[in-house]
Design an enzyme around this catalytic site. Structure first.
Site, PDB file in Angstrom:
ATOM      1  N   LYS A  22       0.825  -1.210   0.000  1.00 62.55           N
ATOM      2  CA  LYS A  22       0.000   0.000   0.000  1.00 62.55           C
ATOM      3  C   LYS A  22       0.860   1.263   0.000  1.00 62.55           C
ATOM      4  O   LYS A  22       0.664   2.171  -0.819  1.00 62.55           O
ATOM      5  CB  LYS A  22      -0.919   0.002   1.218  1.00 62.55           C
ATOM      6  CG  LYS A  22      -1.600   1.332   1.522  1.00 62.55           C
ATOM      7  CD  LYS A  22      -2.395   1.239   2.806  1.00 62.55           C
ATOM      8  CE  LYS A  22      -3.032   2.582   3.172  1.00 62.55           C
ATOM      9  NZ  LYS A  22      -2.071   3.516   3.791  1.00 62.55           N
ATOM     10  N   ASN A  23       1.802   1.369   0.932  1.00 62.10           N
ATOM     11  CA  ASN A  23       2.572   2.604   1.058  1.00 62.10           C
ATOM     12  C   ASN A  23       3.449   2.856  -0.160  1.00 62.10           C
ATOM     13  O   ASN A  23       3.640   4.009  -0.568  1.00 62.10           O
ATOM     14  CB  ASN A  23       3.415   2.561   2.336  1.00 62.10           C
ATOM     15  CG  ASN A  23       2.551   2.616   3.588  1.00 62.10           C
ATOM     16  OD1 ASN A  23       1.428   3.101   3.553  1.00 62.10           O
ATOM     17  ND2 ASN A  23       3.068   2.099   4.690  1.00 62.10           N
ATOM     18  N   ARG A  99      -5.053  10.707   2.882  1.00 62.77           N
ATOM     19  CA  ARG A  99      -3.759  11.237   3.300  1.00 62.77           C
ATOM     20  C   ARG A  99      -2.711  11.093   2.207  1.00 62.77           C
ATOM     21  O   ARG A  99      -1.807  11.911   2.081  1.00 62.77           O
ATOM     22  CB  ARG A  99      -3.289  10.527   4.575  1.00 62.77           C
ATOM     23  CG  ARG A  99      -1.988  11.130   5.078  1.00 62.77           C
ATOM     24  CD  ARG A  99      -1.623  10.718   6.463  1.00 62.77           C
ATOM     25  NE  ARG A  99      -0.398  11.407   6.882  1.00 62.77           N
ATOM     26  CZ  ARG A  99      -0.357  12.633   7.361  1.00 62.77           C
ATOM     27  NH1 ARG A  99      -1.455  13.328   7.500  1.00 62.77           N
ATOM     28  NH2 ARG A  99       0.794  13.185   7.705  1.00 62.77           N
ATOM     29  N   ASP A 123      -5.674   8.044   8.939  1.00 64.39           N
ATOM     30  CA  ASP A 123      -5.952   7.510  10.266  1.00 64.39           C
ATOM     31  C   ASP A 123      -5.934   8.608  11.315  1.00 64.39           C
ATOM     32  O   ASP A 123      -5.119   9.535  11.244  1.00 64.39           O
ATOM     33  CB  ASP A 123      -4.901   6.462  10.652  1.00 64.39           C
ATOM     34  CG  ASP A 123      -5.034   5.193   9.836  1.00 64.39           C
ATOM     35  OD1 ASP A 123      -6.169   4.869   9.460  1.00 64.39           O
ATOM     36  OD2 ASP A 123      -4.007   4.543   9.584  1.00 64.39           O
ATOM     37  N   ASP A 340       3.422   0.306  12.329  1.00 66.31           N
ATOM     38  CA  ASP A 340       2.173  -0.235  11.804  1.00 66.31           C
ATOM     39  C   ASP A 340       1.879  -1.643  12.287  1.00 66.31           C
ATOM     40  O   ASP A 340       0.751  -2.129  12.114  1.00 66.31           O
ATOM     41  CB  ASP A 340       2.194  -0.228  10.266  1.00 66.31           C
ATOM     42  CG  ASP A 340       2.006   1.167   9.699  1.00 66.31           C
ATOM     43  OD1 ASP A 340       1.575   2.058  10.447  1.00 66.31           O
ATOM     44  OD2 ASP A 340       2.297   1.371   8.503  1.00 66.31           O
ATOM     45  N   MET A 362       5.812   6.986  18.103  1.00 65.18           N
ATOM     46  CA  MET A 362       5.570   7.935  17.025  1.00 65.18           C
ATOM     47  C   MET A 362       4.197   8.595  17.076  1.00 65.18           C
ATOM     48  O   MET A 362       4.046   9.744  16.672  1.00 65.18           O
ATOM     49  CB  MET A 362       5.759   7.240  15.673  1.00 65.18           C
ATOM     50  CG  MET A 362       7.194   6.759  15.453  1.00 65.18           C
ATOM     51  SD  MET A 362       7.447   6.120  13.779  1.00 65.18           S
ATOM     52  CE  MET A 362       9.124   5.514  13.916  1.00 65.18           C
TER      53      MET A 362
END
Length: 456
Positions: A22-23, A99, A123, A340, A362
């Site tokens: 995904k990223n 995002r 998110d 994640d 984070m």
């Protein structure tokens, strides 16, 4: 709003293949804006965030074609961009829902000399500031202007590009882009910040040096793709990148890596409710310490070529440190543990033998989902927004089914894993969050023996 009904207690068995990352997809799809030539990307996951980004690019005038005979392959051609669309309220609304839209800023600034910044969605896991992106653009010579009535920022490459790029529907001609290469020391190793700055710098005049750059595999993949397009990036895989600007980029072909977060999620599922699961074609060398993080919880993870096999875990015993102190798992920039996966690791720890301290450094809201696990019978102490202690049940006490809502992508998949391992039936609402990051997840898990029903 859709929901999942999960009948817990069923063992999963068989083979499963992770989706494309995904990223990485969000980064490289935005990079197609850097050229007017066709770029083909394969292994694109069919998930909400990526599909919404593709729709946004289509609205901007990018030609998107599904490639027959490829594994989820698409061709993108940005040869007729409509920059007027950036002035529309529809564009601002779409960016607010996604995002990943922030990753368009660098490519648009590099090629068109202009971009519009709207507040991006994503998110709700705490502050996710964009300062690193903006500071990098400013060091390259970009100029910002606040448009109060629309609550957006216009960003220009500087100089005459403000007029010329805005008036062209196709793209900035040679000489219009006045970004200048610069040395920069990033205030944090932001993955999206690094990717955005790289895409802005590849067509800047002169040389750009980025120190404290993120070096995740997905950033490496972006750099390799850009080099195949004609960019000149060195230092790939390190935290010191050198980019010599070029005047033109051309088309290429690119294949996404398997999604490491989905691989980790499947390891967690296999540990909690698996009866022997093989995760196929995981690109093991790009997983970093993810398999070892599960091994620290006592989970047996066997590498077999480029596959991972997780046998049934009757019991798994949490490691301690050499001096006997409690195991601590904390997130960190690559090659450290990705934040994640902490949600999934927390769920897995609830059934281990031993105690684990999880430190989420984070994001200050990401651990709040543990309240749902506590309601299911997990023994967890939330020390503060960043730290939680999990005392494992050693499978002597099964989690119980519950009604809950998915607060974000990663907490959502963690709650799904907990529900599959629980006694009784669970309901998870707001599963659109899970759909943002996991492709047809209930269908793929039901093939392995899960009992998950999507309800409208």
């Amino acid at each position: 709003m859709s929901s999942f009904k999960i009948e817990g207690g069923h063992l999963l068995q068989g083979d499963i293949t992770p989706q494309g990352a995904k990223n990485e997809a969000l980064q490289v799809i935005c990079a197609t804006l850097l050229t007017s030539e066709a770029v083909t990307i394969e292994n694109i996951p069919d998930i909400r965030d990526v599909n919404n980004l593709i729709l946004l690019l289509k609205d901007m005038g990018v030609k998107v074609t599904k490639k027959p005979g490829t594994a989820n392959g698409y061709t993108f051609q940005a040869d007729a961009l409509n920059m007027d669309y950036l002035e529309s309220d529809q564009f601002v609304a779409h960016c607010a829902e996604l995002r990943g839209s922030v990753l368009m800023i660098g490519p648009l600034l590099a090629r068109m000399g202009k971009a519009v910044i709207a507040t991006p969605g994503g998110d709700k896991i705490g502050r996710r500031r964009l300062d690193t992106h903006f500071l990098g653009f400013k060091m390259l010579g970009a100029e910002f202007r606040h448009i109060e009535q629309r609550n957006v920022y216009e960003i220009h490459a500087g100089g005459s590009s403000r007029q010329s790029a805005a008036s062209s529907p196709v793209g900035a001609a040679k000489g219009r882009n006045t970004l200048k290469g610069a040395y920069m020391l990033l205030d944090e190793a932001s993955v999206t910040g690094t990717a955005n700055i790289i895409m802005a710098a590849v067509m800047a005049e002169g040389t750009t040096t980025i120190y404290n750059a993120a070096c995740e595999p997905y950033v490496q993949q972006l750099c390799h793709m850009l080099n195949r397009m004609g960019a000149n990036i060195s230092g790939i895989g390190s935290n010191l990148l050198t980019i010599c600007g070029v005047s033109h980029l051309h088309g290429t072909r690119h294949r996404l890596l398997p999604d490491m977060i989905e691989v980790g999620s499947f390891i967690g599922m296999a540990a909690m409710c698996g009866n022997g699961i093989r995760i196929k074609n995981v690109s093991l060398r790009h997983l970093g310490i993810i398999p070892d993080a599960f091994r620290r919880l006592g989970v047996q993870v066997d590498a077999d070529g480029d596959d991972l096999f997780i046998p049934r875990q009757e019991h798994y015993v949490v490691d301690t440190f050499i001096d006997g102190t409690i195991m601590t798992l904390a997130d960190a920039p690559w090659p450290g543990l990705t934040p994640d996966l902490l949600s999934v690791l927390i769920v897995v720890a609830t059934q281990g033998r031993g105690t684990v301290l999880f430190h989420q450094k984070m994001f200050e809201s990401r651990l709040f989902f543990v309240d749902r696990l506590i309601d299911m019978g997990a023994q967890i102490i939330l020390c503060d927004p960043h730290r939680a202690v999990v005392v494992g049940h050693d499978r002597t006490r099964q989690l119980r089914g519950s009604r809950m809502s998915s607060p974000d992508i990663r907490a959502g998949i963690a709650l799904l894993i907990a529900a599959m391992s629980a006694r009784g039936t669970s309901h998870i609402s707001n599963i659109e969050q899970i759909d943002r990051g996991y492709e047809h997840i209930e269908d793929r898990l039901n093939v392995l023996g899960a009992k998950i029903t999507r309800e409208q």
